[in-house]
Design an enzyme around this catalytic site. Sequence first.
Site, PDB file in Angstrom:
ATOM      1  N   ARG A 160     -10.203  -5.442 -12.417  1.00  0.00           N
ATOM      2  CA  ARG A 160     -11.861  -6.804 -11.729  1.00  0.00           C
ATOM      3  C   ARG A 160     -12.640  -6.174 -11.983  1.00  0.00           C
ATOM      4  O   ARG A 160     -13.080  -5.237 -10.715  1.00  0.00           O
ATOM      5  CB  ARG A 160     -10.632  -6.987 -10.547  1.00  0.00           C
ATOM      6  CG  ARG A 160      -9.592  -8.355 -11.457  1.00  0.00           C
ATOM      7  CD  ARG A 160      -8.364  -8.101  -9.926  1.00  0.00           C
ATOM      8  NE  ARG A 160      -7.981  -7.105  -9.583  1.00  0.00           N
ATOM      9  CZ  ARG A 160      -7.138  -7.142  -9.112  1.00  0.00           C
ATOM     10  NH1 ARG A 160      -6.397  -7.750  -8.213  1.00  0.00           N
ATOM     11  NH2 ARG A 160      -5.821  -5.448  -8.630  1.00  0.00           N
TER      12      ARG A 160
ATOM     13  N   ASP B   4      -1.949  -2.034  -8.680  1.00  0.00           N
ATOM     14  CA  ASP B   4      -3.590  -2.204  -9.196  1.00  0.00           C
ATOM     15  C   ASP B   4      -3.169  -0.695  -9.320  1.00  0.00           C
ATOM     16  O   ASP B   4      -3.274   0.273  -8.597  1.00  0.00           O
ATOM     17  CB  ASP B   4      -3.884  -2.254  -8.124  1.00  0.00           C
ATOM     18  CG  ASP B   4      -3.966  -3.887  -7.525  1.00  0.00           C
ATOM     19  OD1 ASP B   4      -3.830  -4.527  -8.439  1.00  0.00           O
ATOM     20  OD2 ASP B   4      -3.994  -3.514  -6.512  1.00  0.00           O
TER      21      ASP B   4
ATOM     22  N   LYS C  80       0.680  -1.107  -0.300  1.00  0.00           N
ATOM     23  CA  LYS C  80       0.256  -0.276  -0.459  1.00  0.00           C
ATOM     24  C   LYS C  80       0.878   0.867   0.189  1.00  0.00           C
ATOM     25  O   LYS C  80       0.751   2.163  -0.440  1.00  0.00           O
ATOM     26  CB  LYS C  80      -0.942  -0.215   1.113  1.00  0.00           C
ATOM     27  CG  LYS C  80      -1.415  -1.053   1.650  1.00  0.00           C
ATOM     28  CD  LYS C  80      -3.474  -1.632   0.239  1.00  0.00           C
ATOM     29  CE  LYS C  80      -3.858  -2.271   0.737  1.00  0.00           C
ATOM     30  NZ  LYS C  80      -3.178  -4.557   0.704  1.00  0.00           N
TER      31      LYS C  80
ATOM     32  N   LYS D 244      -8.055   1.179   4.659  1.00  0.00           N
ATOM     33  CA  LYS D 244      -8.209  -0.312   4.560  1.00  0.00           C
ATOM     34  C   LYS D 244      -7.075  -0.251   5.286  1.00  0.00           C
ATOM     35  O   LYS D 244      -5.726   0.553   5.582  1.00  0.00           O
ATOM     36  CB  LYS D 244      -7.705  -0.432   3.036  1.00  0.00           C
ATOM     37  CG  LYS D 244      -6.789   0.672   1.992  1.00  0.00           C
ATOM     38  CD  LYS D 244      -6.430   0.141   0.377  1.00  0.00           C
ATOM     39  CE  LYS D 244      -5.625   1.295  -0.239  1.00  0.00           C
ATOM     40  NZ  LYS D 244      -5.592   0.751  -1.766  1.00  0.00           N
TER      41      LYS D 244
ATOM     42  N   ASN E  22       1.656  -4.703  -5.734  1.00  0.00           N
ATOM     43  CA  ASN E  22       2.133  -6.076  -5.574  1.00  0.00           C
ATOM     44  C   ASN E  22       3.577  -6.696  -5.857  1.00  0.00           C
ATOM     45  O   ASN E  22       3.831  -6.914  -6.480  1.00  0.00           O
ATOM     46  CB  ASN E  22       0.476  -6.583  -5.504  1.00  0.00           C
ATOM     47  CG  ASN E  22      -0.546  -5.797  -5.493  1.00  0.00           C
ATOM     48  OD1 ASN E  22      -1.143  -6.715  -4.012  1.00  0.00           O
ATOM     49  ND2 ASN E  22      -0.838  -5.621  -5.532  1.00  0.00           N
TER      50      ASN E  22
ATOM     51  N   ARG F 110      -5.266  -5.041 -12.642  1.00  0.00           N
ATOM     52  CA  ARG F 110      -4.058  -5.490 -12.578  1.00  0.00           C
ATOM     53  C   ARG F 110      -3.041  -5.845 -13.495  1.00  0.00           C
ATOM     54  O   ARG F 110      -3.821  -5.778 -14.652  1.00  0.00           O
ATOM     55  CB  ARG F 110      -4.481  -6.746 -11.785  1.00  0.00           C
ATOM     56  CG  ARG F 110      -2.842  -7.686 -11.785  1.00  0.00           C
ATOM     57  CD  ARG F 110      -2.537  -6.696 -11.035  1.00  0.00           C
ATOM     58  NE  ARG F 110      -1.963  -7.211  -9.656  1.00  0.00           N
ATOM     59  CZ  ARG F 110      -2.445  -7.867  -8.188  1.00  0.00           C
ATOM     60  NH1 ARG F 110      -2.102  -8.889  -8.461  1.00  0.00           N
ATOM     61  NH2 ARG F 110      -2.854  -7.150  -7.530  1.00  0.00           N
TER      62      ARG F 110
ATOM     63  N   ARG G  29     -15.312  -3.288  -3.484  1.00  0.00           N
ATOM     64  CA  ARG G  29     -13.721  -4.467  -4.329  1.00  0.00           C
ATOM     65  C   ARG G  29     -14.438  -5.145  -5.194  1.00  0.00           C
ATOM     66  O   ARG G  29     -15.317  -5.538  -5.699  1.00  0.00           O
ATOM     67  CB  ARG G  29     -13.687  -5.096  -3.030  1.00  0.00           C
ATOM     68  CG  ARG G  29     -13.880  -4.262  -1.409  1.00  0.00           C
ATOM     69  CD  ARG G  29     -13.885  -5.215  -0.096  1.00  0.00           C
ATOM     70  NE  ARG G  29     -14.724  -6.177  -0.316  1.00  0.00           N
ATOM     71  CZ  ARG G  29     -14.617  -7.030   0.231  1.00  0.00           C
ATOM     72  NH1 ARG G  29     -13.855  -8.177   1.182  1.00  0.00           N
ATOM     73  NH2 ARG G  29     -15.976  -8.457   0.428  1.00  0.00           N
TER      74      ARG G  29
ATOM     75  N   GLU H 100      -1.983  -0.010  -5.767  1.00  0.00           N
ATOM     76  CA  GLU H 100      -0.740  -0.582  -5.165  1.00  0.00           C
ATOM     77  C   GLU H 100       0.180  -0.902  -5.969  1.00  0.00           C
ATOM     78  O   GLU H 100      -0.055  -0.834  -7.250  1.00  0.00           O
ATOM     79  CB  GLU H 100      -1.959  -1.483  -4.465  1.00  0.00           C
ATOM     80  CG  GLU H 100      -2.966  -1.493  -2.868  1.00  0.00           C
ATOM     81  CD  GLU H 100      -3.464  -3.174  -2.536  1.00  0.00           C
ATOM     82  OE1 GLU H 100      -3.226  -3.381  -2.846  1.00  0.00           O
ATOM     83  OE2 GLU H 100      -5.153  -2.491  -2.275  1.00  0.00           O
TER      84      GLU H 100
END
Length: 318
Positions: free
Chosen positions: A229, A277, A129, A164, A287, A214, A237, A285
Amino acid sequence: MTHKNLKLGIIMDPIESIKIKKDSSFAMLLAAQRKQWQIYYIRQSDLFLQDEQVFAYSARLQVEDNPEKWFSLYSTEQINLADLDVILMRKDPPFDMEYIYTSYLLEQVEKSGVLIVNRPASLRDANEKLFALQFPQCCTNTLVTRHPGKLRDFIHEQADVILKPLDGMGGESIFRVTPTDANLSVIIETITRHGTKTIMAQKYIPQITEGDKRILLINGEPVPYSLARIPALGETRGNLAAGGQGIGMPLTDREQWICQQVGPRLREMGLIFVGIDVIGDYLTEVNVTSPTCIRELDKQFGVDIGMQLMDCIESLCQ
């Protein structure tokens, strides 16, 4: 000179419990096997350090793209990780102290010249994050705090906010709040554990309805497609783990620009396989632990991202 037969170790969650239809580690293993590399399966609990050397109880692994029987393990033996060429660190979060201890062991292995994907020190440094905030030109309005008053002020200023935790995955414990939310106090108390746990608050990005995208990067270079997504009806979400639907699409100009901002830094840090993301125009984000979505993009676009990654690894092991 091209390496004909690399020795690849993979540290991952129990292979018997993965869902091969959507497991990116499995896609990597299929590609490594097609290259006829030797694959060594390692569980986190099987690692140990003795006299400055790091060992593991490991079994040779064969995989098969078959939902009935996707793996075969052969006799377990003790191996010295320094004898491998590359290790994929693919253990899913939680990013807890055990994860950090594993990264220290892998850093010891790295000293002997083994390529670790991703670099252990960078796994520790790049919180998924917070690391995105190192690219402020790509991010929306953000607050990181555990102070309830600061959170309330931010929510009043921004009017529509996502809260979050800094250590979650798969959309876990994400709240969308507004200043008039009847449960605002209890949500702030719960997510900050009464002001003892630092969290992230971000301005809500309405384009989430078009998908939390993503984008996969291999050594800083993006795969030319994202997996959008799309949240389920009535859901904030987009995470597939939270019921989102994955729809592949080519990268937009803005997404390619974001990749250009982020990619060189990833390469410099030894973050060879990363999933960023993007919602709307904003990076949310980065990842680095065990990014997914290879299988979905491979299927929708007829690409072979696992093989692209193995080709990259092979070139880095020259």
